[in-house]
Design an enzyme around this catalytic site. Structure first.
Site, PDB file in Angstrom:
ATOM      1  N   PHE A 131       0.844  -1.196   0.000  1.00  0.00           N
ATOM      2  CA  PHE A 131       0.000   0.000   0.000  1.00  0.00           C
ATOM      3  C   PHE A 131       0.880   1.247   0.000  1.00  0.00           C
ATOM      4  CE2 PHE A 131      -2.636   3.083   2.449  1.00  0.00           C
ATOM      5  CZ  PHE A 131      -3.856   2.974   1.794  1.00  0.00           C
ATOM      6  N   SER A 186       0.365  12.251   7.533  1.00  0.00           N
ATOM      7  CA  SER A 186      -0.992  12.487   8.056  1.00  0.00           C
ATOM      8  C   SER A 186      -1.816  13.328   7.083  1.00  0.00           C
ATOM      9  CB  SER A 186      -0.925  13.238   9.393  1.00  0.00           C
ATOM     10  OG  SER A 186      -0.024  12.629  10.276  1.00  0.00           O
ATOM     11  N   ILE A 191       7.124   2.592   2.985  1.00  0.00           N
ATOM     12  CA  ILE A 191       6.158   1.618   2.483  1.00  0.00           C
ATOM     13  C   ILE A 191       6.577   0.209   2.924  1.00  0.00           C
ATOM     14  CG2 ILE A 191       4.978   0.694   0.446  1.00  0.00           C
ATOM     15  CD1 ILE A 191       4.507   3.772   1.171  1.00  0.00           C
ATOM     16  N   SER A 192       5.707  -0.433   3.687  1.00  0.00           N
ATOM     17  CA  SER A 192       5.978  -1.800   4.149  1.00  0.00           C
ATOM     18  C   SER A 192       5.957  -2.744   2.949  1.00  0.00           C
ATOM     19  CB  SER A 192       4.925  -2.231   5.160  1.00  0.00           C
ATOM     20  OG  SER A 192       4.865  -1.302   6.217  1.00  0.00           O
ATOM     21  N   ARG A 204      13.281 -13.648  39.105  1.00  0.00           N
ATOM     22  CA  ARG A 204      14.188 -12.679  39.735  1.00  0.00           C
ATOM     23  C   ARG A 204      13.760 -12.395  41.178  1.00  0.00           C
ATOM     24  NH1 ARG A 204      19.277 -10.589  38.855  1.00  0.00           N
ATOM     25  NH2 ARG A 204      19.400  -8.407  39.503  1.00  0.00           N
ATOM     26  N   GLN A 246       4.607  -4.704  45.258  1.00  0.00           N
ATOM     27  CA  GLN A 246       3.349  -4.149  44.756  1.00  0.00           C
ATOM     28  C   GLN A 246       3.530  -3.209  43.567  1.00  0.00           C
ATOM     29  OE1 GLN A 246       1.182  -2.579  48.126  1.00  0.00           O
ATOM     30  NE2 GLN A 246       0.414  -4.606  48.678  1.00  0.00           N
ATOM     31  N   GLU A 280      -0.673   4.278  10.188  1.00  0.00           N
ATOM     32  CA  GLU A 280      -2.141   4.121  10.082  1.00  0.00           C
ATOM     33  C   GLU A 280      -2.882   5.086  11.014  1.00  0.00           C
ATOM     34  OE1 GLU A 280      -3.878   0.803   8.734  1.00  0.00           O
ATOM     35  OE2 GLU A 280      -2.064  -0.363   8.395  1.00  0.00           O
ATOM     36  N   GLY A 281      -2.409   6.329  11.004  1.00  0.00           N
ATOM     37  CA  GLY A 281      -2.982   7.372  11.848  1.00  0.00           C
ATOM     38  C   GLY A 281      -2.193   7.459  13.137  1.00  0.00           C
ATOM     39  N   ARG A 329     -17.260  16.042  13.644  1.00  0.00           N
ATOM     40  CA  ARG A 329     -16.980  15.015  12.644  1.00  0.00           C
ATOM     41  C   ARG A 329     -18.159  14.055  12.567  1.00  0.00           C
ATOM     42  NH1 ARG A 329     -11.888  12.878  10.835  1.00  0.00           N
ATOM     43  NH2 ARG A 329     -12.231  10.877   9.872  1.00  0.00           N
TER      44      ARG A 329
HETATM   45  C1  LIG Z   1       7.410   1.077  10.106  1.00  0.00           C
HETATM   46  C2  LIG Z   1       6.483   1.927   9.282  1.00  0.00           C
HETATM   47  C3  LIG Z   1       5.741   1.320   8.260  1.00  0.00           C
HETATM   48  C4  LIG Z   1       4.904   2.099   7.457  1.00  0.00           C
HETATM   49  N1  LIG Z   1       4.221   1.492   6.417  1.00  0.00           N
HETATM   50  C5  LIG Z   1       3.493   2.265   5.559  1.00  0.00           C
HETATM   51  C6  LIG Z   1       2.863   1.684   4.402  1.00  0.00           C
HETATM   52  O1  LIG Z   1       2.920   0.465   4.191  1.00  0.00           O
HETATM   53  N2  LIG Z   1       2.211   2.501   3.547  1.00  0.00           N
HETATM   54  C7  LIG Z   1       2.106   3.846   3.742  1.00  0.00           C
HETATM   55  O2  LIG Z   1       1.511   4.514   2.917  1.00  0.00           O
HETATM   56  N3  LIG Z   1       2.701   4.429   4.820  1.00  0.00           N
HETATM   57  C8  LIG Z   1       3.374   3.677   5.742  1.00  0.00           C
HETATM   58  N4  LIG Z   1       3.985   4.251   6.833  1.00  0.00           N
HETATM   59  C9  LIG Z   1       3.923   5.706   6.986  1.00  0.00           C
HETATM   60  C10 LIG Z   1       2.963   6.146   8.076  1.00  0.00           C
HETATM   61  O3  LIG Z   1       1.638   5.861   7.717  1.00  0.00           O
HETATM   62  C11 LIG Z   1       3.206   7.650   8.328  1.00  0.00           C
HETATM   63  O4  LIG Z   1       4.472   7.735   8.945  1.00  0.00           O
HETATM   64  C12 LIG Z   1       2.126   8.259   9.220  1.00  0.00           C
HETATM   65  O5  LIG Z   1       0.932   8.428   8.476  1.00  0.00           O
HETATM   66  C13 LIG Z   1       2.535   9.630   9.774  1.00  0.00           C
HETATM   67  O6  LIG Z   1       3.001  10.459   8.767  1.00  0.00           O
HETATM   68  P1  LIG Z   1       4.411  11.219   8.919  1.00  0.00           P
HETATM   69  O7  LIG Z   1       5.421  10.223   9.356  1.00  0.00           O
HETATM   70  O8  LIG Z   1       4.650  11.941   7.661  1.00  0.00           O
HETATM   71  O9  LIG Z   1       4.206  12.239  10.103  1.00  0.00           O
HETATM   72  P2  LIG Z   1       3.508  13.731  10.000  1.00  0.00           P
HETATM   73  O10 LIG Z   1       2.201  13.592   9.358  1.00  0.00           O
HETATM   74  O11 LIG Z   1       4.495  14.658   9.381  1.00  0.00           O
HETATM   75  O12 LIG Z   1       3.358  14.073  11.515  1.00  0.00           O
HETATM   76  C14 LIG Z   1       4.451  14.512  12.336  1.00  0.00           C
HETATM   77  C15 LIG Z   1       3.920  14.781  13.749  1.00  0.00           C
HETATM   78  O13 LIG Z   1       2.928  15.817  13.707  1.00  0.00           O
HETATM   79  C16 LIG Z   1       1.715  15.327  14.271  1.00  0.00           C
HETATM   80  N5  LIG Z   1       0.591  15.906  13.530  1.00  0.00           N
HETATM   81  C17 LIG Z   1       0.388  15.915  12.188  1.00  0.00           C
HETATM   82  N6  LIG Z   1      -0.755  16.530  11.890  1.00  0.00           N
HETATM   83  C18 LIG Z   1      -1.308  16.908  13.080  1.00  0.00           C
HETATM   84  C19 LIG Z   1      -2.517  17.582  13.451  1.00  0.00           C
HETATM   85  N7  LIG Z   1      -3.420  17.950  12.540  1.00  0.00           N
HETATM   86  N8  LIG Z   1      -2.727  17.819  14.761  1.00  0.00           N
HETATM   87  C20 LIG Z   1      -1.853  17.398  15.712  1.00  0.00           C
HETATM   88  N9  LIG Z   1      -0.701  16.753  15.437  1.00  0.00           N
HETATM   89  C21 LIG Z   1      -0.441  16.514  14.135  1.00  0.00           C
HETATM   90  C22 LIG Z   1       1.767  13.820  14.083  1.00  0.00           C
HETATM   91  O14 LIG Z   1       0.891  13.148  14.968  1.00  0.00           O
HETATM   92  C23 LIG Z   1       3.224  13.538  14.355  1.00  0.00           C
HETATM   93  O15 LIG Z   1       3.441  13.517  15.748  1.00  0.00           O
HETATM   94  C24 LIG Z   1       4.793   3.487   7.695  1.00  0.00           C
HETATM   95  C25 LIG Z   1       5.501   4.070   8.755  1.00  0.00           C
HETATM   96  C26 LIG Z   1       6.328   3.310   9.546  1.00  0.00           C
HETATM   97  C27 LIG Z   1       7.078   3.955  10.684  1.00  0.00           C
END
Ligand SMILES: Cc1cc2nc3c(=O)[nH]c(=O)nc-3n(C[C@H](O)[C@H](O)[C@H](O)COP(=O)(O)OP(=O)(O)OC[C@H]3O[C@@H](n4cnc5c(N)ncnc54)[C@H](O)[C@@H]3O)c2cc1C
Length: 400
Positions: free
Chosen positions: A123, A132, A157-158, A268, A279, A363-364, A381
């Site tokens: 994907f 995002s 991309i995985s 341990r 606790q 995935e969000g 929303r």
């Molecule tokens: C191991 C791994 C596998 C993955 N596999 C896939 C895959 O198969 N296919 C694919 O398409 N993608 C994949 N991804 C990508 C993943 O979906 C994105 O990393 C993710 O959607 C976040 O996007 P970004 O890293 O660009 O962060 P950004 O969107 O740039 O966000 C950076 C920071 O800002 C925060 N932020 C952004 N917008 C807002 C807002 N409106 N309000 C508050 N905070 C906000 C975010 O929460 C985050 O803390 C993968 C990522 C990883 C790490």
């Protein structure tokens, strides 16, 4: 709602657990150290019918329900996040999207071999400048006769180097903003396609993650998924299924943390007694157990809504957010319980901590799900009805 597992689901859980105990658990630490994605495991998953759990038998799948898919993901992640991630993208994000949106020809050509595990799907949504904020993608697909010419780059991309088919999202009409994004089925072997793994990942090191490059890739027009401009809607619908598998996997991560921690609690001793008798250590164990049980309930509730063909974006988002946060906290506590030994790869818990971080991001992100939940509660929303007919077992999907 009945939370008892059916006989078939119990057998499925036992089968996957045995497989994980014998064929994943003993090797997971070495694969992590070597950064090796063992594709033989994908073949074994196919042998066991686990590459198309939720796909109807007529399309080569096992024809089980959503909570069966959750059980598979939970058990797989108990062994290694990399293989649950593989099932999440292959089945949750790709195959189930083809099932919902594909033409009969697309299903026969791409879904059937994927569901049988003969081919692997992935994907491609995220780009260097767009995670995002999906509408910020830069990839373009320009119509040229009976083809589209695809240009752009995807990242993170995985299965980037191992998948045969990719769902790729690109603008066909930038002026329409997110209504101008379209989805395409792209084959690895086509001219102009290349991929490159990302090195130096914090976790999921035994998984294959990286970049995709499209340099004037000619995509046949019949590989457009849905209609032109439906790509954003399709991506969000895909994520409803992908997130469900991630949430279920997080339950498996918590189980693994609990198993390792309980063993260590008995092994341990400090101040003349097992550390499990202290606790404050018990508090960490109790939090893990609570996290596991709450997460499972959220996952099964979302799964049940999916089984009934009901809208579940809100419930799936909540399950994904909470289960991944609980898993990340459980892994942190598991390291804490192991003291200094938890800080070395002599025990698996440091790997669990590293592996549990990516699901809080992909995935969000945690923040995106937090915002979604707040917006639902505040009434900002609302899920709109779909304008596309879908199979009876899942009529409603995200239409935002
Ligand atoms: C191991 C791994 C596998 C993955 N596999 C896939 C895959 O198969 N296919 C694919 O398409 N993608 C994949 N991804 C990508 C993943 O979906 C994105 O990393 C993710 O959607 C976040 O996007 P970004 O890293 O660009 O962060 P950004 O969107 O740039 O966000 C950076 C920071 O800002 C925060 N932020 C952004 N917008 C807002 C807002 N409106 N309000 C508050 N905070 C906000 C975010 O929460 C985050 O803390 C993968 C990522 C990883 C790490």
């Amino acid at each position: 709602m009945n939370f008892e597992l059916s006989e078939e689901q119990q057998m499925l859980r036992d089968t996957v657990r045995n497989f994980v105990d014998k064929e994943i658990m003993p090797y997971a630490s070495d694969w992590d150290r070597e950064g090796k994605f063992d594709t033989k495991i994908m073949t074994r998953l196919a042998d066991l019918g686990l590459m198309g759990v939720c796909i109807p038998e007529e399309y080569g799948g096992s024809g089980m329900d959503y909570n069966s898919l959750a059980i598979v993901c939970e058990e797989l992640e108990r062994g290694d996040t990399a293989f649950r991630t593989a099932v999440s993208v292959h089945t949750g994000l790709n195959s189930m999207t083809l099932l919902q949106w594909g033409t009969e020809e697309q299903k026969q050509k791409y879904l059937v071999p994927q569901a049988k595990g003969e081919k692997v799907g992935a994907f491609g949504l995220t780009e260097p400048g767009a995670g995002s904020d999906v509408a910020s993608i830069q990839s373009t697909a320009v119509k040229d006769g009976d083809h589209y010419v695809l240009n752009g780059q995807k990242t993170w991309i995985s299965l980037c180097d191992t998948a045969d088919h990719f769902l790729v999202f690109a603008y066909t009409d930038k002026a329409k903003k997110h209504h101008g994004i379209s989805a395409f089925i792209v084959e690895r072997t086509w001219e102009g396609f290349s991929s490159k793994a990302i090195k130096g990942k914090h976790g999921i090191r035994s998984g294959n993650t990286g970049e995709l490059f499209f340099d004037n890739v000619r995509v046949p027009a019949e590989n457009l998924l849905g209609e032109e401009g439906e790509g954003f809607k399709i991506a969000m619908a895909s994520l409803d299924n992908g997130r469900f598998t991630v949430a279920a996997g997080a339950c498996g991560q918590i189980m693994a943390c609990l198993e390792a921690s309980v063993n260590y609690c008995h092994e341990r001793e400090t101040f003349g007694k097992e550390i499990g008798r202290h606790q404050l250590v018990q508090q960490m164990i109790a939090k893990m157990e609570a996290g596991l049980q709450m997460s499972r309930l959220l996952v099964f509730r979302a799964g049940e809504l999916k089984n009934q063909g009901k809208r579940n974006t809100r419930e799936t988002s909540l399950a994904k957010w909470q289960a991944c946060d609980f898993a990340n906290q459980a892994a942190d506590d598991a390291v804490q319980i192991h003291g200094a030994y938890g800080y070395s790869d002599e025990y698996p818990v440091e790997r669990y901590l590293r592996n549990s971080k990516a699901p809080v991001i992909y995935e969000g992100t945690r923040e995106i799900h937090t915002i979604m939940q707040a917006e639902y509660v505040l009434g900002y929303r609302k899920d709109k009805p779909l304008n596309k007919m879908l199979p009876a077992w899942e009529k409603e999907l995200v239409s935002k």
